[in-house]
Design an enzyme around this catalytic site. Structure first.
Site, PDB file in Angstrom:
ATOM      1  N   ASP A 178      51.455  36.881   1.234  1.00  0.00           N
ATOM      2  CA  ASP A 178      52.086  36.332   0.033  1.00  0.00           C
ATOM      3  C   ASP A 178      53.153  37.319  -0.408  1.00  0.00           C
ATOM      4  O   ASP A 178      52.863  38.363  -0.986  1.00  0.00           O
ATOM      5  CB  ASP A 178      51.019  36.144  -1.036  1.00  0.00           C
ATOM      6  CG  ASP A 178      51.576  35.684  -2.381  1.00  0.00           C
ATOM      7  OD1 ASP A 178      52.800  35.504  -2.495  1.00  0.00           O
ATOM      8  OD2 ASP A 178      50.774  35.513  -3.314  1.00  0.00           O
TER       9      ASP A 178
ATOM     10  N   ASP B 256      44.619  27.049  -3.536  1.00  0.00           N
ATOM     11  CA  ASP B 256      44.539  28.499  -3.402  1.00  0.00           C
ATOM     12  C   ASP B 256      43.969  29.057  -4.694  1.00  0.00           C
ATOM     13  O   ASP B 256      44.273  28.570  -5.782  1.00  0.00           O
ATOM     14  CB  ASP B 256      45.903  29.120  -3.079  1.00  0.00           C
ATOM     15  CG  ASP B 256      46.954  28.861  -4.142  1.00  0.00           C
ATOM     16  OD1 ASP B 256      47.074  29.689  -5.081  1.00  0.00           O
ATOM     17  OD2 ASP B 256      47.672  27.852  -4.041  1.00  0.00           O
TER      18      ASP B 256
ATOM     19  N   GLU C 299      56.489  37.533  -2.676  1.00  0.00           N
ATOM     20  CA  GLU C 299      57.230  36.813  -3.708  1.00  0.00           C
ATOM     21  C   GLU C 299      57.769  37.800  -4.733  1.00  0.00           C
ATOM     22  O   GLU C 299      57.724  39.009  -4.523  1.00  0.00           O
ATOM     23  CB  GLU C 299      56.336  35.763  -4.368  1.00  0.00           C
ATOM     24  CG  GLU C 299      55.045  36.315  -4.962  1.00  0.00           C
ATOM     25  CD  GLU C 299      54.188  35.222  -5.589  1.00  0.00           C
ATOM     26  OE1 GLU C 299      54.519  34.814  -6.719  1.00  0.00           O
ATOM     27  OE2 GLU C 299      53.189  34.790  -4.950  1.00  0.00           O
TER      28      GLU C 299
END
Length: 284
Positions: free
Chosen positions: A171, A82, A173
Site C-alpha cells: 500500500d 479491506d 499512497e
C-alpha cells in the site's frame, strides 16, 4: 469561620472550578491531532505512526464521492473488503452473508507497527470461507524497501499455496505523517524504494506483490514510471462510478477500491474478474 473578601470564592467553589479546568485540559489532550486514532472516513489531521489505513487520504487529496454499492456494470466481479486495526473484531459472518468473498487485512506498517487485531481478522475471514491476504502500509521515510518487505513477511504477510491466500499488497499512497505527499523522496528514489520492496517480497514468497495506489499519486511521486505493470497486479483507488485512467504501465486493474462508506465495514472493493480467476490469483 474564615471571612472572604467580596468577589472571592469559597474552598468548595475553588475545588469545583479546578476540577472543571482539569477535565477541560484532559478533553483537549485526547482530541489533539496525533494523540488519538482517527477512524476511517474521518479527517482529524495528522495521525500517529501505525494509525494509517488503506485509502485514508484518497478523498482528501483527490476528491470523489464514495459509491454506496458496486457500479452495475461490474457483472463479472467479486466483492471484497479491506480492514485494519480500526475495525477491531470484524463480524465476518455478516460480511459473508452480504456477498463479500475476499478480504485484505492490514498486517504491518513501516518496521514499527503490527495490527493488534490481525489474527482475528486474518483467520476470521478465512474461517468463514473467504479468500484473504495481508497488506503493508509503506512508510518509505522509515526504512528501506527491503527492510519493510522482510518485516511484512515475518509478521503475517507471507503466502502459501492453499487456494485461500492472496499475494501480499504494498500500500503506497500519500504520506499521512510529516513532510510532503511523496515522503520527501525524488521520483527516482521512490521507484527504487518500491522495486526494493517488490523484489524482496518476491524473493521471500515466490509471488509478485500487488501494488495499491492512486493514479495521481503514482504520476506525482514516481514520475509516472511504467515498469511495474508487467509483473505486479494493480489495486487502484478511486471513489467514483469507474476506476478512471490507470497508472502508467498497467493496461487493466486487478482490484478497485470504489468506496470508503460501504456496509458493515467502510472500505469495499471489487476484483476484476469471476470467482475462478480470484482463485487462480490465490493459487499463483
Amino acid at each position: 469561620m474564615p471571612s472572604y473578601r467580596s468577589g472571592s470564592s469559597s474552598p468548595t467553589r475553588r475545588v469545583a472550578t479546578a476540577a472543571g479546568m482539569l477535565l477541560s485540559v484532559l478533553a483537549l489532550v485526547v482530541t489533539l491531532p496525533g494523540t488519538a486514532s482517527a477512524a476511517p472516513g474521518e479527517d482529524r489531521g495528522p495521525v500517529k505512526r501505525g494509525d494509517a489505513w488503506m485509502g485514508m487520504s484518497v478523498e482528501r487529496h483527490e476528491g470523489g464521492k464514495p459509491q454506496e454499492e458496486p457500479p452495475p456494470s461490474l457483472a463479472a466481479s467479486v466483492e471484497g473488503v479491506d480492514v485494519s486495526g480500526h475495525q477491531g473484531n470484524v463480524d465476518w459472518n455478516a460480511l459473508w452473508n452480504s456477498g463479500v468473498r475476499w478480504a485484505y487485512v492490514k498486517g504491518t506498517e513501516g518496521t514499527y507497527y503490527q495490527n493488534d487485531y490481525f489474527t482475528q481478522q486474518y483467520n476470521g475471514s478465512y474461517n468463514v470461507g473467504m479468500i484473504r491476504g495481508a497488506y503493508h502500509f509503506a512508510n518509505p521515510k522509515d526504512s528501506s524497501g527491503a527492510a519493510q518487505a522482510n518485516f511484512f513477511v515475518d509478521h503475517g504477510g507471507g503466502w502459501s499455496k492453499d487456494g485461500k491466500t492472496l499475494p501480499g499488497v504494498l500500500d503506497i499512497e500519500y504520506n499521512p505523517y510529516d513532510g510532503n505527499d511523496c515522503y520527501d523522496m525524488s521520483a527516482g528514489a521512490m521507484v527504487n524504494w518500491i522495486r526494493d520492496f517488490t523484489n524482496t517480497y518476491k524473493a521471500r514468497t515466490g509471488r509478485d506483490a500487488v501494488i495499491y495506489t492512486t493514479t495521481n499519486w503514482w504520476a506525482t511521486c514516481t514520475g509516472n514510471d511504467g515498469s511495474f505493470g508487467a509483473t505486479n497486479p494493480l489495486w487502484v483507488a478511486r471513489y467514483a462510478s469507474g476506476p478512471g485512467a490507470l497508472p502508467n504501465g498497467w493496461g487493466f486493474y486487478t482490484f478497485w477500491q470504489y468506496t470508503s462508506t460501504g456496509p458493515i465495514v467502510g472500505d469495499h472493493n471489487v476484483f476484476n474478474g469471476a470467482y475462478d480467476r480470484l482463485q487462480a490469483l490465490a493459487n499463483g
